[in-house]
Design a protein around this motif. Structure first.
Motif, PDB file in Angstrom:
ATOM      1  N   ALA A 133      11.873   9.524  64.283  1.00 61.22           N
ATOM      2  CA  ALA A 133      12.626   8.601  65.143  1.00 61.22           C
ATOM      3  C   ALA A 133      12.058   8.528  66.572  1.00 61.22           C
ATOM      4  N   PRO A 134      11.690   9.673  67.211  1.00 60.35           N
ATOM      5  CA  PRO A 134      11.181   9.572  68.589  1.00 60.35           C
ATOM      6  C   PRO A 134       9.899   8.740  68.691  1.00 60.35           C
ATOM      7  N   LEU A 212      19.397   3.036  65.606  1.00 65.08           N
ATOM      8  CA  LEU A 212      19.133   3.993  64.526  1.00 65.08           C
ATOM      9  C   LEU A 212      18.269   5.158  64.993  1.00 65.08           C
ATOM     10  N   LEU A 213      17.711   5.041  66.203  1.00 71.61           N
ATOM     11  CA  LEU A 213      16.627   5.946  66.583  1.00 71.61           C
ATOM     12  C   LEU A 213      17.013   7.001  67.618  1.00 71.61           C
ATOM     13  N   ASP A 214      18.310   7.238  67.802  1.00 70.71           N
ATOM     14  CA  ASP A 214      18.726   8.172  68.851  1.00 70.71           C
ATOM     15  C   ASP A 214      18.571   9.642  68.479  1.00 70.71           C
ATOM     16  N   ASP A 215      18.599   9.941  67.184  1.00 69.42           N
ATOM     17  CA  ASP A 215      18.535  11.331  66.735  1.00 69.42           C
ATOM     18  C   ASP A 215      17.085  11.797  66.681  1.00 69.42           C
ATOM     19  N   ASP A 216      16.725  12.748  67.569  1.00 66.88           N
ATOM     20  CA  ASP A 216      15.333  13.195  67.674  1.00 66.88           C
ATOM     21  C   ASP A 216      14.823  13.892  66.420  1.00 66.88           C
ATOM     22  N   ASP A 217      15.732  14.450  65.615  1.00 66.99           N
ATOM     23  CA  ASP A 217      15.289  15.216  64.441  1.00 66.99           C
ATOM     24  C   ASP A 217      15.188  14.352  63.191  1.00 66.99           C
ATOM     25  N   MET A 218      15.517  13.087  63.312  1.00 67.81           N
ATOM     26  CA  MET A 218      15.607  12.258  62.106  1.00 67.81           C
ATOM     27  C   MET A 218      14.275  11.612  61.742  1.00 67.81           C
ATOM     28  N   GLU A 219      14.021  11.565  60.437  1.00 67.73           N
ATOM     29  CA  GLU A 219      12.887  10.813  59.912  1.00 67.73           C
ATOM     30  C   GLU A 219      13.416   9.453  59.451  1.00 67.73           C
ATOM     31  N   SER A 235      22.310   7.179  56.322  1.00 66.60           N
ATOM     32  CA  SER A 235      23.569   6.430  56.281  1.00 66.60           C
ATOM     33  C   SER A 235      23.438   4.934  56.584  1.00 66.60           C
ATOM     34  N   ILE A 236      22.363   4.529  57.267  1.00 61.98           N
ATOM     35  CA  ILE A 236      22.238   3.125  57.676  1.00 61.98           C
ATOM     36  C   ILE A 236      20.922   2.530  57.171  1.00 61.98           C
ATOM     37  N   THR A 237      20.999   1.332  56.618  1.00 64.60           N
ATOM     38  CA  THR A 237      19.788   0.607  56.213  1.00 64.60           C
ATOM     39  C   THR A 237      19.756  -0.738  56.940  1.00 64.60           C
ATOM     40  N   LEU A 238      18.669  -0.976  57.662  1.00 68.72           N
ATOM     41  CA  LEU A 238      18.498  -2.226  58.393  1.00 68.72           C
ATOM     42  C   LEU A 238      17.326  -2.983  57.757  1.00 68.72           C
ATOM     43  N   THR A 239      17.613  -4.162  57.228  1.00 66.44           N
ATOM     44  CA  THR A 239      16.577  -4.988  56.598  1.00 66.44           C
ATOM     45  C   THR A 239      16.447  -6.277  57.403  1.00 66.44           C
ATOM     46  N   SER A 240      15.223  -6.690  57.639  1.00 62.51           N
ATOM     47  CA  SER A 240      15.028  -7.901  58.444  1.00 62.51           C
ATOM     48  C   SER A 240      13.860  -8.711  57.913  1.00 62.51           C
ATOM     49  N   LYS A 241      14.015 -10.035  57.999  1.00 62.81           N
ATOM     50  CA  LYS A 241      12.852 -10.897  57.787  1.00 62.81           C
ATOM     51  C   LYS A 241      11.914 -10.688  58.968  1.00 62.81           C
TER      52      LYS A 241
END
Length: 372
Positions: A133-134, A212-219, A235-241
């Motif tokens: 995430a970072p 979605l990117l605030d957690d430093d330990d998250m992949e 927990s969250i899925t973001l899909t975009s064109k």
């Protein structure tokens, strides 16, 4: 459908959903969030037909089912409920109503059938990889200020994410430009990302992704195809064109031969630019930089409102130079510097200027000068 869920969990899920929903749209169902409950989880799905966000949360599901309700209204209700409340959502599909209960509060909201809710078609993703995430946060945060807002040049209305050649091999690179300034940010290439097609991630998606990117330990699991991009946490899925266009060859505008080097304390520089720009006319906001041996004079001369000048001690030992810039562009670029020093590389008063953070070349910025 009947579920009970903690207010904090519900608020987080609904706020992510309602920010995707367009305030003004001609299709009523697009103003709604689709709530689907099954097992011990509830899913909140929202879309504007270009972006889709799905947020999963744990809940006590008494009766499985699904319905759609106005996202903004539900968000406002949940936001105003007391901390720690347990919220019960009960759907009466025959009446077309969703009841929201918490303590002594009771709301009844109109629903629309879940069958009408458009679900974004799943895509075959040609590239799948995960990135910290970072690293993604740095790529998008440092590039997004340069995204163009000009709708006619729609291919510049996003961040160009692609694999490129860095100084020490392949890198994952984000580039944004509006023709006046450019940001090019590199990070280590994640494993399995080498075959990723280059995509232009739209401005709105960049804004939603940031949450979605605030957690430093998250992949973050990233999936990319020619037409879509998907970012997923547990927990969250973001899909975009992605933007259907070709990003211009940005390498041509990054100057290679700039030799006049100015080194300055980034925060002192930003504050000084901000102060002198106070008197400039809003339309041009031009700031003149006069460079001499170890000294920089920032000045603004506005016939309507007055003049301002400030001197800074800097590291510069080249020929005298006078060059002008839009104050807003200088401020935005200077605010990207995390390190103490900003390094500016000049050629002449009419040529693009290069800026980087100290000796770090993984973040490079270009700004066009203006006549003053």
């Amino acid at each position: 459908m009947k579920i009970s869920i903690e207010r904090a969990v519900l608020l987080k899920a609904v706020s992510q959903a309602q920010s995707v929903v367009e305030r003004r749209n001609t299709i009523p169902i697009l103003a709604n969030v689709l709530i689907e409950a099954e097992g011990d989880t509830v899913q909140f799905r929202a879309t504007d037909l270009d972006i889709e966000v799905v947020d999963k949360a744990n809940a006590m599901v008494e009766r499985a089912g699904a319905t759609t309700v106005a996202a903004t209204t539900l968000h406002e209700i949940v936001r105003k409920l007391p901390d720690g409340a347990l919220v019960t959502l009960t759907d009466d599909s025959a009446a077309g109503r969703l009841t929201v209960e918490a303590g002594r509060s009771n709301f009844s909201l109109a629903t629309l059938p879940r069958e009408d809710f458009p679900v974004m078609a799943s895509s075959e993703y040609s590239s799948n990889f995960s990135a910290p995430a970072p690293a993604l946060r740095r790529l998008f945060d440092k590039a997004k200020f340069a995204i163009s807002t000009e709708e006619t040049r729609y291919y510049l209305n996003g961040v160009y994410l692609h694999v490129s050649d860095g100084e020490d091999g392949k890198v994952l690179r984000a580039v944004a430009t509006d023709g006046h300034r450019l940001a090019r940010i590199d990070t280590d290439l994640p494993a399995s990302a080498s075959d990723m097609p280059g995509v232009i991630v739209p401005r709105k998606t960049v804004g939603e992704l940031r949450k979605l990117l605030d957690d430093d330990d998250m992949e973050i699991a990233v999936s990319v195809s020619e037409t879509k991009v998907r970012f997923a946490t547990p927990s969250i899925t973001l899909t975009s064109k992605v933007i259907d266009g070709t990003f211009p060859d940005y390498t041509r505008v990054i100057p290679q031969g700039n030799t006049r080097k100015l080194e300055v304390d980034a925060s002192e520089f930003a504050k000084a630019v901000d102060r002198v720009a106070t008197v400039s006319s809003e339309r041009s906001r031009a700031v003149k930089l006069q460079l001499d041996e170890d000294r920089l004079v920032l000045s603004v001369n506005s016939p309507d409102s007055g003049a301002a000048e400030e001197e800074l001690v800097v590291a510069y030992n080249d020929e005298r130079l006078e060059i002008g810039f839009n104050a807003k562009y200088l401020l935005e670029i200077a605010s990207q510097v995390d390190r103490e020093n900003a390094v500016f590389m000049f050629n002449s008063a009419g040529d693009p200027t290069l800026m980087r953070e100290g000796g770090d070349t993984s973040a490079v910025y270009v700004v066009m000068p203006m006549r003053v």
